[in-house]
Design an enzyme around this catalytic site. Structure first.
Site, PDB file in Angstrom:
ATOM      1  N   LYS A  19      -6.706  -4.608  12.443  1.00 32.07           N
ATOM      2  CA  LYS A  19      -5.838  -5.407  11.584  1.00 32.07           C
ATOM      3  C   LYS A  19      -4.442  -5.306  12.177  1.00 32.07           C
ATOM      4  CE  LYS A  19      -3.808  -6.171   7.114  1.00 32.07           C
ATOM      5  NZ  LYS A  19      -3.245  -5.548   5.900  1.00 32.07           N
TER       6      LYS A  19
ATOM      7  N   ASN B 240      -5.464  -3.568  -1.979  1.00 34.26           N
ATOM      8  CA  ASN B 240      -5.291  -2.126  -1.940  1.00 34.26           C
ATOM      9  C   ASN B 240      -4.465  -1.625  -3.125  1.00 34.26           C
ATOM     10  OD1 ASN B 240      -3.983   0.276   0.524  1.00 34.26           O
ATOM     11  ND2 ASN B 240      -5.045   0.609  -1.364  1.00 34.26           N
TER      12      ASN B 240
ATOM     13  N   GLY C 152      -0.277  -8.819  -2.176  1.00 39.44           N
ATOM     14  CA  GLY C 152       0.330  -9.435  -3.342  1.00 39.44           C
ATOM     15  C   GLY C 152      -0.569  -9.604  -4.540  1.00 39.44           C
TER      16      GLY C 152
ATOM     17  N   GLY D 181       2.189  -5.137  -1.895  1.00 37.02           N
ATOM     18  CA  GLY D 181       2.374  -4.222  -3.012  1.00 37.02           C
ATOM     19  C   GLY D 181       3.189  -4.767  -4.166  1.00 37.02           C
TER      20      GLY D 181
END
Length: 275
Positions: free
Chosen positions: A116, A225, A204, A177
């Site tokens: 990633k 996450n 988001g 986040g």
């Protein structure tokens, strides 16, 4: 009754394919921000996720909260997605990607070339650098990596990254986040309509409704996450995100009704009783 940490079974015929590798789950998760490794393990199980990101630099430097992370999960059951988080330049990202590939090999995933790709010089909003991302992607593709680049929702950049050989594009829904949800819907929709590689909405998403929204738009997968890790009950939220991802995918495949400016009776107009 199904327990919270039991993943949902998905039909094999609707699998997600990235770089020739097949996954049944369309929800990817991360390993950061959890209060304990136990919460992380149970939450990842509840999410049904088969692809889990690991920040290579934080594991390599034994950053607080990351000591022993690589050994905390069963990598025979989960596909590692090494992440170049914390890299501010293309050069840094390429070096860290190489370390991530070696880390995956040490943990038994000899054929894992996934990375990633994040190049983020902006410390306040954590927005990715488009030029640095493209430069790093070009180099990593040449080195045989399966590159999953994290980008702003820029359709032209997404197409360029696809052309240089990236195996997905990962547009952000809103800043990392932030929990703001899908703030870039119009551009993400353009990316989805034009991409020939899987589109993974990343960053988001704060609630299952937002996860479902992204999948209803036609995204191929999600990466969630913070919304799980910092929830009051991470395991329950992971399960909710799992169900929302599946529901959104089914809704997209089913095809929603058109939006109209006027009402349309749901009851038949024939056979009514006269006055």
């Amino acid at each position: 009754m199904q327990t919270l940490d039991k993943p949902v079974e998905r039909p094999i015929e609707d699998s997600l394919v990235i770089a020739g590798k097949t996954f049944r789950s369309r929800l990817m998760t991360g390993t950061g921000k959890y209060r304990t490794f136990e919460e992380m393990r149970h939450s990842i199980a509840a999410s049904g996720s088969e692809i889990v990101t690991v920040a290579v630099r934080r594991v390599q430097t034994h950053a607080p909260g990351h000591e022993g992370l690589a050994e905390a999960l069963d990598w025979t059951k989960i596909w590692m997605l090494p992440n170049t988080a914390g890299c501010q330049t293309a050069e840094e990202a390429v070096r860290v990607a190489r370390l991530g590939r070696e880390m995956a090999k040490l943990l038994g995933q000899e054929d894992n070339n996934f990375v990633k790709l994040e190049v983020i010089p902006d410390a306040k909003y954590l927005l990715p650098d488009p030029i640095g991302t493209l430069q790093a992607a070009e180099q990593l593709v040449k080195e045989g990596f399966a590159v999953l680049p994290y980008i702003n929702a820029d359709p032209m950049l997404a197409k360029r990254l696809e052309e240089v050989g990236c195996v997905t594009v990962m547009p952000l829904g809103s800043p990392i986040g932030s929990g703001q949800g899908i703030k870039n819907a119009a551009n993400i929709q353009i990316i989805i309509e034009n991409a020939k590689v899987p589109v993974v909405v990343d960053a988001g998403i704060g609630a299952p409704s937002e996860a479902a929204q992204a999948m209803e738009m036609g995204a191929d997968a999600l990466l969630v996450n913070t919304a799980i890790a910092l929830a009051t009950n991470p395991m329950a939220m992971a399960r909710a995100m799992n169900l929302a991802t599946e529901a959104g995918r089914l809704a997209y495949q089913a095809g929603r009704i058109p939006i109209k400016a006027y009402a349309s009776a749901s009851s038949p107009l024939t056979g009514t009783i006269g006055a």
